[in-house]
Design a protein around this motif. Structure first.
Motif, PDB file in Angstrom:
ATOM      1  N   ILE A  20       0.837  -1.210   0.000  1.00  0.00           N
ATOM      2  CA  ILE A  20       0.000   0.000   0.000  1.00  0.00           C
ATOM      3  C   ILE A  20       0.870   1.258   0.000  1.00  0.00           C
ATOM      4  N   THR A  21       1.894   1.280   0.859  1.00  0.00           N
ATOM      5  CA  THR A  21       2.757   2.471   0.941  1.00  0.00           C
ATOM      6  C   THR A  21       3.538   2.670  -0.362  1.00  0.00           C
ATOM      7  N   LYS A  22       3.941   1.578  -1.005  1.00  0.00           N
ATOM      8  CA  LYS A  22       4.621   1.696  -2.303  1.00  0.00           C
ATOM      9  C   LYS A  22       3.696   2.321  -3.341  1.00  0.00           C
ATOM     10  N   ALA A  23       2.434   1.836  -3.352  1.00  0.00           N
ATOM     11  CA  ALA A  23       1.459   2.364  -4.318  1.00  0.00           C
ATOM     12  C   ALA A  23       1.179   3.842  -4.052  1.00  0.00           C
ATOM     13  N   MET A  24       1.033   4.203  -2.769  1.00  0.00           N
ATOM     14  CA  MET A  24       0.768   5.607  -2.426  1.00  0.00           C
ATOM     15  C   MET A  24       1.952   6.494  -2.784  1.00  0.00           C
ATOM     16  N   LYS A  25       3.159   5.983  -2.625  1.00  0.00           N
ATOM     17  CA  LYS A  25       4.347   6.741  -3.002  1.00  0.00           C
ATOM     18  C   LYS A  25       4.350   7.016  -4.504  1.00  0.00           C
ATOM     19  N   LEU A 237      -1.313  26.624  -4.485  1.00  0.00           N
ATOM     20  CA  LEU A 237      -0.523  25.741  -5.348  1.00  0.00           C
ATOM     21  C   LEU A 237       0.752  25.284  -4.644  1.00  0.00           C
ATOM     22  N   ASP A 238       1.400  26.197  -3.924  1.00  0.00           N
ATOM     23  CA  ASP A 238       2.589  25.833  -3.145  1.00  0.00           C
ATOM     24  C   ASP A 238       2.249  24.737  -2.140  1.00  0.00           C
ATOM     25  N   SER A 239       1.144  24.925  -1.428  1.00  0.00           N
ATOM     26  CA  SER A 239       0.730  23.947  -0.424  1.00  0.00           C
ATOM     27  C   SER A 239       0.374  22.618  -1.065  1.00  0.00           C
ATOM     28  N   HIS A 240      -0.276  22.669  -2.226  1.00  0.00           N
ATOM     29  CA  HIS A 240      -0.679  21.445  -2.930  1.00  0.00           C
ATOM     30  C   HIS A 240       0.552  20.633  -3.344  1.00  0.00           C
ATOM     31  N   ALA A 241       1.560  21.314  -3.900  1.00  0.00           N
ATOM     32  CA  ALA A 241       2.790  20.621  -4.284  1.00  0.00           C
ATOM     33  C   ALA A 241       3.523  20.106  -3.040  1.00  0.00           C
ATOM     34  N   SER A 242       3.536  20.907  -1.985  1.00  0.00           N
ATOM     35  CA  SER A 242       4.191  20.491  -0.745  1.00  0.00           C
ATOM     36  C   SER A 242       3.532  19.257  -0.153  1.00  0.00           C
ATOM     37  N   GLU A 243       2.200  19.201  -0.237  1.00  0.00           N
ATOM     38  CA  GLU A 243       1.472  18.042   0.291  1.00  0.00           C
ATOM     39  C   GLU A 243       1.927  16.755  -0.383  1.00  0.00           C
ATOM     40  N   HIS A 244       1.982  16.766  -1.708  1.00  0.00           N
ATOM     41  CA  HIS A 244       2.368  15.549  -2.424  1.00  0.00           C
ATOM     42  C   HIS A 244       3.833  15.210  -2.187  1.00  0.00           C
ATOM     43  N   GLY A 245       4.686  16.231  -2.056  1.00  0.00           N
ATOM     44  CA  GLY A 245       6.079  15.980  -1.727  1.00  0.00           C
ATOM     45  C   GLY A 245       6.220  15.358  -0.350  1.00  0.00           C
ATOM     46  N   ALA A 246       5.481  15.903   0.621  1.00  0.00           N
ATOM     47  CA  ALA A 246       5.537  15.375   1.987  1.00  0.00           C
ATOM     48  C   ALA A 246       4.983  13.956   2.043  1.00  0.00           C
ATOM     49  N   ARG A 247       3.897  13.706   1.317  1.00  0.00           N
ATOM     50  CA  ARG A 247       3.311  12.360   1.335  1.00  0.00           C
ATOM     51  C   ARG A 247       4.230  11.353   0.646  1.00  0.00           C
ATOM     52  N   MET A 248       4.843  11.757  -0.459  1.00  0.00           N
ATOM     53  CA  MET A 248       5.764  10.856  -1.147  1.00  0.00           C
ATOM     54  C   MET A 248       6.940  10.501  -0.237  1.00  0.00           C
ATOM     55  N   THR A 249       7.482  11.494   0.449  1.00  0.00           N
ATOM     56  CA  THR A 249       8.593  11.249   1.370  1.00  0.00           C
ATOM     57  C   THR A 249       8.167  10.364   2.529  1.00  0.00           C
ATOM     58  N   ALA A 250       6.968  10.641   3.081  1.00  0.00           N
ATOM     59  CA  ALA A 250       6.472   9.848   4.211  1.00  0.00           C
ATOM     60  C   ALA A 250       6.233   8.395   3.808  1.00  0.00           C
ATOM     61  N   MET A 251       5.657   8.195   2.624  1.00  0.00           N
ATOM     62  CA  MET A 251       5.392   6.829   2.163  1.00  0.00           C
ATOM     63  C   MET A 251       6.688   6.096   1.811  1.00  0.00           C
ATOM     64  N   ASP A 252       7.680   6.825   1.343  1.00  0.00           N
ATOM     65  CA  ASP A 252       8.985   6.217   1.065  1.00  0.00           C
ATOM     66  C   ASP A 252       9.622   5.732   2.364  1.00  0.00           C
ATOM     67  N   LYS A 253       9.565   6.553   3.395  1.00  0.00           N
ATOM     68  CA  LYS A 253      10.110   6.156   4.691  1.00  0.00           C
ATOM     69  C   LYS A 253       9.314   4.998   5.285  1.00  0.00           C
ATOM     70  N   ALA A 254       7.980   5.042   5.109  1.00  0.00           N
ATOM     71  CA  ALA A 254       7.151   3.954   5.627  1.00  0.00           C
ATOM     72  C   ALA A 254       7.469   2.638   4.924  1.00  0.00           C
ATOM     73  N   THR A 255       7.719   2.696   3.617  1.00  0.00           N
ATOM     74  CA  THR A 255       8.086   1.495   2.861  1.00  0.00           C
ATOM     75  C   THR A 255       9.417   0.938   3.345  1.00  0.00           C
ATOM     76  N   ASP A 256      10.390   1.827   3.561  1.00  0.00           N
ATOM     77  CA  ASP A 256      11.692   1.379   4.078  1.00  0.00           C
ATOM     78  C   ASP A 256      11.559   0.772   5.474  1.00  0.00           C
ATOM     79  N   ASN A 257      10.749   1.409   6.318  1.00  0.00           N
ATOM     80  CA  ASN A 257      10.545   0.887   7.672  1.00  0.00           C
ATOM     81  C   ASN A 257       9.865  -0.477   7.643  1.00  0.00           C
ATOM     82  N   ALA A 258       8.915  -0.643   6.706  1.00  0.00           N
ATOM     83  CA  ALA A 258       8.250  -1.944   6.562  1.00  0.00           C
ATOM     84  C   ALA A 258       9.250  -3.011   6.138  1.00  0.00           C
ATOM     85  N   GLY A 259      10.177  -2.644   5.263  1.00  0.00           N
ATOM     86  CA  GLY A 259      11.212  -3.582   4.843  1.00  0.00           C
ATOM     87  C   GLY A 259      12.092  -4.007   6.006  1.00  0.00           C
TER      88      GLY A 259
END
Length: 293
Positions: A20-25, A237-259
């Motif tokens: 799930i975290t990989k897909a969300m990333k 627009l700044d906030s919208h781009a920041s949201e996706h950047g923050a979520r991508m980073t969070a999901m990347d870390k979550a995927t690594d932690n799951a590993g």
């Protein structure tokens, strides 16, 4: 064996979470690309508009527009831009903390008198401030469903009308400014009234002799509302781009932690399995020795 079954169930659960975290990333990465293109395309326009406005306004009287008139900030409006969804690390909480800090440090007297209002763009901040009994005006969460200049302009127009009527003396905006996928900068800006430094700062050493038609006053009168709308749209627009950047980073870390968790669980599973096999062999050998004896 019950212990082995429990570990197997945990491994299956973590593997599902990791998928799930990989897909969300991947989804956030695709959305981030579009959001980044949008904000990078708008920034030069917003900067140039500010430059033109500054050059034209530098020679006009301060009262040429109601949106540049400074008043005692007895009634304050805070525009907080967050997101509708979570799973983006500290993205939403950071902007909420910044808004609370702004109120506590700058508008504590107004807050005690009940003269601080909130316009929230994003469900997370709206829920936070409503639960804490702030005066939250309207519901603007659907703006992210169809993010466009026209939809954000409706919010800007409503804010400008309220300011012009004297319902608010100052309007400030708090949002995450996009730097890159891993970095979002909490930013607080005064939306209304336009300060003299904002109007004139770009003219220093950069004066341009424009050919104007119609009059300078009329052009500035039209440019100031457009600049305010553009400023709010850029913040969203700044906030919208920041949201996706923050979520991508969070999901990347979550995927690594799951590993990492999977490695630990598989090691634990193998150790428990080996212990179970050893115990069974010991029991068999002991039983055979007893029969032979």
């Amino acid at each position: 064996m019950a212990n082995l079954k429990e570990v197997r169930n945990r491994i299956t659960s973590v593997q599902s979470t990791q998928q799930i975290t990989k897909a969300m990333k991947m989804v956030s990465a695709a959305k981030l690309k579009r959001a980044t293109n949008a904000i990078l395309a708008l920034r030069p326009y917003a900067t140039q508009l500010k430059d033109i406005l500054g050059n034209l306004s530098s020679s006009l009287e301060g009262g040429s527009s109601p949106f540049v008139v400074e008043r005692e900030p007895n009634k304050v409006l805070i525009v907080v831009v967050s997101s509708n969804r979570g799973l983006a690390g500290a993205f939403n909480m950071n902007v909420i903390k910044a808004a609370n800090q702004l109120i506590a440090e700058k508008y504590s007297n107004q807050m005690h008198k009940g003269n601080v209002s909130i316009i929230s763009i994003g469900k997370k901040s709206q829920d936070f401030f409503e639960k804490r009994k702030f005066n939250v005006i309207g519901n603007n969460n659907e703006v992210f469903s169809d993010l466009s200049f026209e939809n954000v302009s409706k919010i800007s127009t409503s804010i400008m009308e309220s300011f012009e009527k004297g319902e608010f003396d100052r309007v400030e905006i708090v949002y995450n400014r996009f730097k890159n996928a891993a970095v979002q900068i909490i930013t607080t800006e005064q939306l209304l009234p336009l300060t003299k430094s904002e109007v004139e700062e770009s003219t220093l050493g950069n004066a341009v002799d424009y050919i104007l038609e119609p009059s300078k006053e009329e052009i500035v009168t039209q440019l100031i509302p457009k600049s305010i709308k553009t400023q709010l749209y850029k913040a969203v627009l700044d906030s919208h781009a920041s949201e996706h950047g923050a979520r991508m980073t969070a999901m990347d870390k979550a995927t690594d932690n799951a590993g990492e968790l999977l490695k630990a669980l598989k090691l634990s599973y193998n150790q428990a399995r080996q212990a179970a096999i050893t115990t069974e062999l010991t029991e068999i050998v002991s039983g055979a020795a007893a029969l032979n004896g």
